[in-house]
Design a protein around this motif. Structure first.
Motif, PDB file in Angstrom:
ATOM      1  N   TYR A 146       4.754   5.332  15.283  1.00 36.17           N
ATOM      2  CA  TYR A 146       4.091   5.246  13.982  1.00 36.17           C
ATOM      3  C   TYR A 146       4.618   6.329  13.039  1.00 36.17           C
ATOM      4  CZ  TYR A 146       0.760   2.596  16.800  1.00 36.17           C
ATOM      5  OH  TYR A 146       0.187   1.688  17.647  1.00 36.17           O
ATOM      6  N   GLU A 147       4.703   5.963  11.758  1.00 36.78           N
ATOM      7  CA  GLU A 147       4.984   6.968  10.728  1.00 36.78           C
ATOM      8  C   GLU A 147       3.715   7.770  10.506  1.00 36.78           C
ATOM      9  OE1 GLU A 147       7.471   6.017   7.260  1.00 36.78           O
ATOM     10  OE2 GLU A 147       7.310   3.937   7.949  1.00 36.78           O
ATOM     11  N   ARG A 148       3.826   9.091  10.591  1.00 45.13           N
ATOM     12  CA  ARG A 148       2.644   9.954  10.583  1.00 45.13           C
ATOM     13  C   ARG A 148       2.771  11.047   9.522  1.00 45.13           C
ATOM     14  NH1 ARG A 148       3.809  12.632  14.781  1.00 45.13           N
ATOM     15  NH2 ARG A 148       5.805  11.584  15.083  1.00 45.13           N
ATOM     16  N   LEU A 186      -2.604   6.287   6.942  1.00 39.22           N
ATOM     17  CA  LEU A 186      -3.948   6.708   7.321  1.00 39.22           C
ATOM     18  C   LEU A 186      -4.265   6.109   8.689  1.00 39.22           C
ATOM     19  CD1 LEU A 186      -5.830   5.976   3.958  1.00 39.22           C
ATOM     20  CD2 LEU A 186      -4.684   8.080   4.654  1.00 39.22           C
ATOM     21  N   PHE A 187      -5.027   6.838   9.496  1.00 39.58           N
ATOM     22  CA  PHE A 187      -5.332   6.382  10.845  1.00 39.58           C
ATOM     23  C   PHE A 187      -6.838   6.339  11.087  1.00 39.58           C
ATOM     24  CE2 PHE A 187      -1.023   7.925  11.115  1.00 39.58           C
ATOM     25  CZ  PHE A 187      -0.402   7.020  11.958  1.00 39.58           C
ATOM     26  N   PRO A 200       0.820  -1.220   0.000  1.00 45.25           N
ATOM     27  CA  PRO A 200       0.000   0.000   0.000  1.00 45.25           C
ATOM     28  C   PRO A 200       0.851   1.266   0.000  1.00 45.25           C
ATOM     29  CG  PRO A 200       0.061  -0.967   2.198  1.00 45.25           C
ATOM     30  CD  PRO A 200       0.747  -1.951   1.274  1.00 45.25           C
ATOM     31  N   GLU A 201       0.369   2.272  -0.721  1.00 40.27           N
ATOM     32  CA  GLU A 201       1.056   3.564  -0.686  1.00 40.27           C
ATOM     33  C   GLU A 201       1.008   4.150   0.722  1.00 40.27           C
ATOM     34  OE1 GLU A 201      -0.548   7.678  -2.064  1.00 40.27           O
ATOM     35  OE2 GLU A 201       0.410   6.754  -3.791  1.00 40.27           O
ATOM     36  N   LYS A 202      -0.162   4.025   1.358  1.00 40.24           N
ATOM     37  CA  LYS A 202      -0.344   4.434   2.749  1.00 40.24           C
ATOM     38  C   LYS A 202      -1.134   3.336   3.440  1.00 40.24           C
ATOM     39  CE  LYS A 202      -0.519   9.383   1.673  1.00 40.24           C
ATOM     40  NZ  LYS A 202      -1.310  10.641   1.797  1.00 40.24           N
ATOM     41  N   GLY A 220      -1.818  13.506  11.410  1.00 39.75           N
ATOM     42  CA  GLY A 220      -1.964  13.839   9.989  1.00 39.75           C
ATOM     43  C   GLY A 220      -3.301  13.380   9.462  1.00 39.75           C
ATOM     44  N   GLU A 221      -3.325  12.367   8.614  1.00 44.50           N
ATOM     45  CA  GLU A 221      -4.541  11.955   7.918  1.00 44.50           C
ATOM     46  C   GLU A 221      -5.332  10.946   8.760  1.00 44.50           C
ATOM     47  OE1 GLU A 221      -3.284  12.515   3.286  1.00 44.50           O
ATOM     48  OE2 GLU A 221      -2.404  10.831   4.350  1.00 44.50           O
ATOM     49  N   ILE A 222      -6.354  11.439   9.419  1.00 40.72           N
ATOM     50  CA  ILE A 222      -7.243  10.601  10.226  1.00 40.72           C
ATOM     51  C   ILE A 222      -8.549  10.437   9.456  1.00 40.72           C
ATOM     52  CG2 ILE A 222      -8.511  10.400  12.388  1.00 40.72           C
ATOM     53  CD1 ILE A 222      -6.361  12.137  13.689  1.00 40.72           C
TER      54      ILE A 222
END
Length: 387
Positions: free
Chosen positions: A292-294, A299-300, A269-271, A322-324
């Motif tokens: 975690y990488e954030r 995505l979270f 996966p890209e993310k 970041g992206e939640i």
């Protein structure tokens, strides 16, 4: 013959309010690279190309670009069907010029009985249809009890396909249904749908015994595969939290006179979609979140175990992670049990059952057969959203 089996692209799908188009593009590029590396003869694409029957413009442009790149530029023949999320009429447009480029896309039952001769194989393509569509195709009256269930439909459809089998060929089916067998009897269907997947009960895997290989779409994890030769490739990316812990990929399938072998090839996966479950103080603790990488790397999906009196909770968490894609609050055990019981009761009822129950409660009368038939027809049109 060697095939790449993929399905459930769901182009245009969103996770919460987050667009997944970039991740879908990355997964496609990896899929195309695998097809080239493995030197496959063709692509089997088992339905749900789009996420909705009338997709947005950016989804249409993205899918068209993917298919052109795979079919016209890379010269891979494609054998595809429409799924329950696709609009079959719109998706089926342009059939003639597509087939001139060896892109075979079936969206109606009438087309399912016409196999494509491809090397030493015959490839049949059965799109997602329901019993009502089958009764219309076979000219069965509303009063008849014939073909009222999907298993009855499949008995007849498969028999009619077998009538066109060439005895000196291997036989492949590309389709999009919930198929159950001993191998997947404990599979959790909730990653895609409930026990009546796509509004239909399961199909017995033994109904496909005549085929050498069945490339399925509909359920999003390869673990849902009901047998070694009737398989789900799953979706190329993670579409919800229930899929977060599972590996995505494609099957490379070799079909020849000696039998069928398949190889699982994972996609990166890209993310990634990471699930977090903790209280607010833990979530904002550097010792916790620095593992975690954030900030755009992942995505979270966050499940809060408390309800803190914080007015800017989401903005604080966004600043850290970041992206939640979603924030949920964990229910108490009593709430969870009550909700689960209600969901189970509803999952065991079809849309027709729910309407019938509502009608009888309001009118204190039973639906007539004619009324039930009108409901079936109306629900079918609404699900396809094309009339």
């Amino acid at each position: 013959m060697k095939f790449l089996h993929t399905a459930d692209w769901h182009i245009g799908k969103e996770l919460g309010d987050y667009s997944l188009l970039e991740q879908q593009k990355t997964a496609f590029e990896q899929t195309l690279a695998i097809a080239k590396d493995k030197q496959v003869d063709a692509i089997l694409l088992a339905g749900d190309l789009y996420d909705r029957s009338i997709p947005p413009v950016d989804a249409v442009n993205t899918l068209e670009s993917m298919l052109q790149k795979m079919n016209i530029e890379a010269k891979f023949p494609i054998f595809a069907v429409s799924g329950n999320h696709d609009g079959p009429t719109r998706l089926g447009a342009g059939k003639k010029w597509r087939e001139n480029n060896k892109f075979f896309l079936r969206t109606t039952l009438a087309e399912a009985f016409e196999p494509i001769e491809f090397g030493d194989t015959q490839i049949f393509m059965l799109p997602f249809i329901d019993p009502l569509e089958a009764r219309v195709y076979y000219g069965i009256s509303n009063e008849s009890n014939e073909l009222r269930t999907i298993n009855a439909v499949m008995d007849r459809v498969v028999a009619d396909m077998q009538a066109n089998f060439a005895p000196d060929k291997q036989h492949i089916l590309v389709s999009h249904y919930y198929v159950a067998g001993k191998q997947n009897e404990d599979y959790d269907l909730t990653s895609e749908t409930n026990s009546k997947a796509g509004g239909l009960k399961s199909i017995d895997v033994n109904q496909f015994n005549a085929f050498d290989y069945v490339a399925l779409g509909h359920l999003h994890l390869k673990q849902a595969s009901p047998s070694e030769t009737v398989q789900y490739s799953g979706s190329p990316i993670k579409f919800n939290t229930k899929e977060a812990q599972s590996e995505k990929g494609v099957f490379i399938v070799d079909v020849n006179a000696d039998g069928v072998t398949s190889e699982w090839v994972p996609l990166e996966p890209e993310k990634d979609l990471i699930l977090l479950e903790a209280d607010f103080n833990t979530l904002i603790d550097p010792e916790f979140y620095q593992q975690y990488e954030r900030q755009g790397a992942n995505l979270f999906s966050i499940k809060m175990t408390d309800r803190p009196a914080v007015t800017d909770l989401r903005s604080q968490l966004n600043a850290i992670y970041g992206e939640i894609v979603e924030i949920q609050f964990k229910q108490s055990q009593a709430q969870s049990i009550s909700r689960a019981n209600k969901m189970t009761e509803r999952a065991e009822q079809s849309n027709q059952d729910l309407i019938r129950e509502f009608y009888e409660n309001v009118t204190d009368a039973r639906l007539t057969d004619h009324q039930a038939e009108i409901i079936d027809q109306t629900l079918t049109r609404l699900e396809r959203q094309e009339d």
